[in-house]
Write an enzyme that holds these catalytic residues in place. Structure first.
Site, PDB file in Angstrom:
ATOM      1  N   ASP A 190       9.162 -29.894   9.472  1.00 35.55           N
ATOM      2  CA  ASP A 190       8.775 -28.478   9.524  1.00 35.55           C
ATOM      3  C   ASP A 190      10.025 -27.640   9.839  1.00 35.55           C
ATOM      4  OD1 ASP A 190       7.396 -26.133   9.372  1.00 35.55           O
ATOM      5  OD2 ASP A 190       6.103 -26.500  11.098  1.00 35.55           O
TER       6      ASP A 190
ATOM      7  N   HIS B 155      15.368 -19.728  11.727  1.00 30.55           N
ATOM      8  CA  HIS B 155      15.411 -18.271  11.898  1.00 30.55           C
ATOM      9  C   HIS B 155      16.760 -17.951  12.523  1.00 30.55           C
ATOM     10  CE1 HIS B 155      11.125 -17.774  11.050  1.00 30.55           C
ATOM     11  NE2 HIS B 155      10.880 -18.793  11.852  1.00 30.55           N
TER      12      HIS B 155
HETATM   13  O1  DOR Z   1       6.602 -22.177  13.463  1.00 33.02           O
HETATM   14  C1  DOR Z   1       6.392 -22.102  12.258  1.00 33.02           C
HETATM   15  N1  DOR Z   1       7.303 -21.591  11.431  1.00 33.02           N
HETATM   16  N2  DOR Z   1       5.226 -22.517  11.780  1.00 33.02           N
HETATM   17  C2  DOR Z   1       4.855 -22.274  10.522  1.00 33.02           C
HETATM   18  O2  DOR Z   1       3.751 -22.602  10.168  1.00 33.02           O
HETATM   19  C3  DOR Z   1       5.745 -21.547   9.610  1.00 33.02           C
HETATM   20  C4  DOR Z   1       7.139 -21.680  10.016  1.00 33.02           C
HETATM   21  C5  DOR Z   1       8.041 -20.697   9.329  1.00 33.02           C
HETATM   22  O3  DOR Z   1       7.982 -20.612   8.104  1.00 33.02           O
HETATM   23  O4  DOR Z   1       8.810 -20.020  10.016  1.00 33.02           O
HETATM   24 ZN    ZN Z   2       5.873 -25.247   8.146  1.00 27.60          ZN
HETATM   25 ZN    ZN Z   3       2.634 -24.911   9.557  1.00 33.94          ZN
END
Ligand code: DOR
Ligand code: ZN
Ligand code: ZN
Length: 441
Positions: free
Chosen positions: A304, A308
């Site tokens: 995941d 950012h």
């Molecule tokens: O913390 C997260 N960031 N969870 C998500 O489901 C999306 C992801 C993002 O795209 O930043």
């Molecule tokens: Zn995700």
């Molecule tokens: Zn997610």
């Protein structure tokens, strides 16, 4: 032809000394004991290290198009290669989100021009795009946000979900109850925030995941859908999925390194850098995930990877986006866990390569065997390293694991037979990755 000599390869359930011959087509041509295979145009001496099937990360946010201040296909794939990840499956919550066939084609062009590792795409679901979903070709899955996160993809209506789950495509779900999250937000909106990780856990409480995951499993069952649950994070989800798997053989799930290695208790110093959806949980939840891994309830580990920028993270809690990078640190963290006896190297290979390839039906990947693509990660189990922000190749330039000392490191990464990463550096940006082929969807 390339000869990788002096490495340990998984043969059956054992790692044995082997040489690997890679053909000019980028596929594994032969695997044999040293004496049978000792010459080729090019030789890579693996120095007794392990040659693992390149990792397949089924959950990556490459951020292109539209969010390239955070990441792009080039920087994400550099981080992947440095982390021994040779295939990434990109998530659709870019800007615009990948919710039409035309937008998918545009994304394909962006990745083809830049991505150093192999790649595939998840397609986004909205309340209105069922026709596009049915038309989309060669996708990893249809990603359904049942609970809002970064971007504006969200589907909660039961009849719409039935249609999407009944589309015949594999479904991946981010399952957190939007209703519970909103109710919690109303309660705590004006509360003082002392500890971001603790506060975020109050907003996105365990019961939000528990409720929605049960709903997703139910909808999948009645529509006979292949469902893959993203980022399992709680003991309650483990119990639900363990039971649901007994009745539904095509149900699968993943856990992330951050939910395995970080907890609200250990992430107090991280502030908004610990803000992620689903949130970091308590120690007992992480322990339940490790237990589920040992029992085979959790099928794969996926990052995941959701970078950012620091500027975005440095805003106040309510404005700071959720997500953390993970591509470059997953394998070192897991190798360290192997060195500590928390899981075996064989189990790790299953969780990071074999199972992802099988679940998403990816052609020619997930194993080191004759005829398979030569996606190979060479790891040094003895090398000790400190994970550092400044070594991160993701555009975001930080990691929640900054300062962690780990034993076990990536020595080299080969993508389709080409060495892309070696000895701490990206060494080849010319040989691009290829789009993977899904046998299904
Ligand atoms: O913390 C997260 N960031 N969870 C998500 O489901 C999306 C992801 C993002 O795209 O930043
Ligand atoms: Zn995700
Ligand atoms: Zn997610």
């Amino acid at each position: 032809m390339l000869l990788i000599k002096n490495c340990k390869v998984l043969v059956g359930n054992d790692f044995l000394e082997r040489n690997i011959l890679v053909g000019d087509d980028g596929k594994i041509k032969r695997i044999a004991v040293a004496a049978e295979l000792d010459s080729a145009d090019e030789v890579l001496d693996a120095a007794g290290n392990f040659a693992l099937p390149g990792l397949i990360d089924v959950h990556v946010h490459c951020r292109e198009p539209g969010m390239t201040q955070k990441e792009d296909f080039l920087t994400a794939s550099r981080a992947a290669a440095a982390g021994g990840v040779t295939t990434i499956l990109d998530m659709p919550n870019s800007k615009p989100a990948t919710t039409t066939v035309a937008l998918l084609e545009e994304k394909r062009k962006l990745a083809a021009a830049k991505c150093l590792v192999n790649y595939g795409f998840h397609f986004g679901a909205t309340a209105e795009n069922i026709d596009e979903i049915k038309k989309a070709k060669n996708i990893a899955s249809v990603k359904v946000y049942m609970g809002s996160s970064t971007g504006d993809l969200l589907v909660t209506q039961e009849d719409v979900l039935d249609n999407i789950f009944g589309s015949g495509k594999t479904i991946t779900a981010h399952a957190e109850s939007e209703e519970i999250i909103r109710a919690n937000t109303d309660i705590f909106r004006n509360a003082e925030i002392k500890d971001v990780a603790e506060f975020h856990l109050m907003i996105r409480s365990n019961d939000a995941a528990e409720k929605e995951i049960a709903r997703a499993a139910e909808i999948a069952k009645r529509n006979k859908a292949r469902l893959h649950i993203c980022h399992m994070s709680t003991k309650e989800e483990v119990a639900i999925i363990a039971a649901a798997k007994k009745e539904n053989k095509i149900l699968s799930c993943e856990a992330t390194p951050h939910h395995l290695f970080l907890t609200v208790e250990s992430a107090k110093e991280l502030g908004n850098y610990a803000k992620v959806n689903p949130p970091l949980r308590r120690k007992e939840d992480a322990a339940a995930l490790w237990d589920a891994i040992s029992k085979g309830i959790i099928d794969c580990i996926a990052t995941d990877h959701a970078p950012h920028t620091r500027e975005e993270k440095e805003q106040d809690y309510w404005n700071a986006p959720s997500g953390m990078p993970g591509l470059q640190t997953m394998l070192p963290l897991l190798l360290d866990a192997v060195n500590k006896g928390i899981l075996s190297l064989q189990q790790m290979v299953k969780l990071t390569a074999e199972n992802p390839a099988a679940l998403f039906r990816i052609r020619g990947k997930g194993k080191i065997a004759v005829g398979m693509d030569a996606d190979i990660t060479i790891v040094d189990m003895h090398k000790e390293k400190t994970i550092k922000n400044e070594d991160m190749l993701s555009k975001c330039g930080w990691t929640p694991f900054n300062g962690w000392k780990v034993k076990g490191a990536v020595a080299a990464t080969l993508v389709n037979g080409a060495v892309v990463y070696s000895d701490g550096k990206i060494v080849n940006e010319k040989a691009k990755g290829k789009e993977v082929i899904f046998n299904g969807n």
